[in-house]
Scaffold this motif. Structure first.
Motif, PDB file in Angstrom:
ATOM      1  N   ILE A  58      75.480  11.455 -78.059  1.00  0.00           N
ATOM      2  CA  ILE A  58      76.058  10.559 -77.056  1.00  0.00           C
ATOM      3  C   ILE A  58      75.467  10.855 -75.677  1.00  0.00           C
ATOM      4  N   LEU A  59      75.307  12.122 -75.351  1.00  0.00           N
ATOM      5  CA  LEU A  59      74.738  12.486 -74.060  1.00  0.00           C
ATOM      6  C   LEU A  59      73.306  11.967 -73.927  1.00  0.00           C
ATOM      7  N   ASN A  60      72.485  12.198 -74.937  1.00  0.00           N
ATOM      8  CA  ASN A  60      71.094  11.755 -74.862  1.00  0.00           C
ATOM      9  C   ASN A  60      70.972  10.242 -74.881  1.00  0.00           C
ATOM     10  N   LEU A  61      71.783   9.560 -75.686  1.00  0.00           N
ATOM     11  CA  LEU A  61      71.743   8.103 -75.725  1.00  0.00           C
ATOM     12  C   LEU A  61      72.197   7.509 -74.396  1.00  0.00           C
ATOM     13  N   ALA A  62      73.234   8.075 -73.806  1.00  0.00           N
ATOM     14  CA  ALA A  62      73.720   7.579 -72.518  1.00  0.00           C
ATOM     15  C   ALA A  62      72.669   7.747 -71.432  1.00  0.00           C
ATOM     16  N   LEU A  64      69.425   8.035 -71.867  1.00  0.00           N
ATOM     17  CA  LEU A  64      68.300   7.160 -72.170  1.00  0.00           C
ATOM     18  C   LEU A  64      68.578   5.738 -71.707  1.00  0.00           C
ATOM     19  N   LEU A  65      69.767   5.219 -72.022  1.00  0.00           N
ATOM     20  CA  LEU A  65      70.109   3.859 -71.618  1.00  0.00           C
ATOM     21  C   LEU A  65      70.232   3.730 -70.101  1.00  0.00           C
ATOM     22  N   MET A  66      70.770   4.755 -69.442  1.00  0.00           N
ATOM     23  CA  MET A  66      70.829   4.723 -67.981  1.00  0.00           C
ATOM     24  C   MET A  66      69.424   4.751 -67.386  1.00  0.00           C
ATOM     25  N   GLY A  67      68.528   5.540 -67.987  1.00  0.00           N
ATOM     26  CA  GLY A  67      67.150   5.577 -67.511  1.00  0.00           C
ATOM     27  C   GLY A  67      66.462   4.241 -67.669  1.00  0.00           C
ATOM     28  N   ALA A  98      62.898   6.193 -68.663  1.00  0.00           N
ATOM     29  CA  ALA A  98      63.456   6.591 -69.957  1.00  0.00           C
ATOM     30  C   ALA A  98      63.044   8.025 -70.279  1.00  0.00           C
ATOM     31  N   GLY A  99      61.803   8.384 -69.975  1.00  0.00           N
ATOM     32  CA  GLY A  99      61.355   9.763 -70.195  1.00  0.00           C
ATOM     33  C   GLY A  99      62.102  10.749 -69.322  1.00  0.00           C
ATOM     34  N   ILE A 100      62.331  10.377 -68.079  1.00  0.00           N
ATOM     35  CA  ILE A 100      63.093  11.248 -67.184  1.00  0.00           C
ATOM     36  C   ILE A 100      64.530  11.400 -67.694  1.00  0.00           C
ATOM     37  N   GLY A 101      65.114  10.299 -68.202  1.00  0.00           N
ATOM     38  CA  GLY A 101      66.464  10.365 -68.762  1.00  0.00           C
ATOM     39  C   GLY A 101      66.528  11.277 -69.981  1.00  0.00           C
ATOM     40  N   LEU A 102      65.517  11.197 -70.864  1.00  0.00           N
ATOM     41  CA  LEU A 102      65.500  12.067 -72.036  1.00  0.00           C
ATOM     42  C   LEU A 102      65.285  13.529 -71.646  1.00  0.00           C
ATOM     43  N   PHE A 103      64.453  13.775 -70.642  1.00  0.00           N
ATOM     44  CA  PHE A 103      64.268  15.143 -70.175  1.00  0.00           C
ATOM     45  C   PHE A 103      65.558  15.688 -69.571  1.00  0.00           C
TER      46      PHE A 103
END
Length: 115
Positions: A58-62, A64-67, A98-103
């Motif tokens: 949930i944390l990573n998906l959130a 990613l979507l915010m990014g 999206a990459g920054i969000g995943l990082f």
């Protein structure tokens, strides 16, 4: 027209092949260690303080979507206010954010595991 029917089974076969090789090799290694008399406790990783997988997903998906959302917003600002071409602004900014969000999700997951 026949190419579409060839590519999908190849992807499915590659996906299945990777998992099959992973599990069969792992099983063979474990059986060899057991035959040599190794203790079975080496197969259990000491993950007593890890976060539940649903929290990590949930944390990573959130993030990613915010990014992706922030990337679309910044791309529209670049396109309409600064005159950057649409074909360059949108994909580049979306993938960057999206990459920054995943990082950020990876970093927060490491901190979540420490707690």
């Amino acid at each position: 027209m026949g190419v579409e029917f060839i590519i999908m089974p190849l992807f499915i076969g590659a996906f299945f092949g990777i998992f099959y090789l992973h599990y069969s090799t792992r099983n063979k290694e474990r059986m060899a260690l057991i035959e040599k008399g190794a203790d079975a406790s080496i197969f259990v990783k000491g993950k007593s303080h890890t976060a539940p997988i649903w929290k990590v997903l949930i944390l990573n998906l959130a993030l990613l979507l915010m990014g992706i959302g922030v990337g679309i917003f910044i791309a529209s600002l670049l396109h309409y206010n600064m005159g950057v071409e649409q074909e360059v602004a949108y994909p580049g900014t979306i993938f960057l954010m999206a990459g920054i969000g995943l990082f950020a999700g990876f970093t927060m997951t490491k901190n979540l595991d420490k707690e």
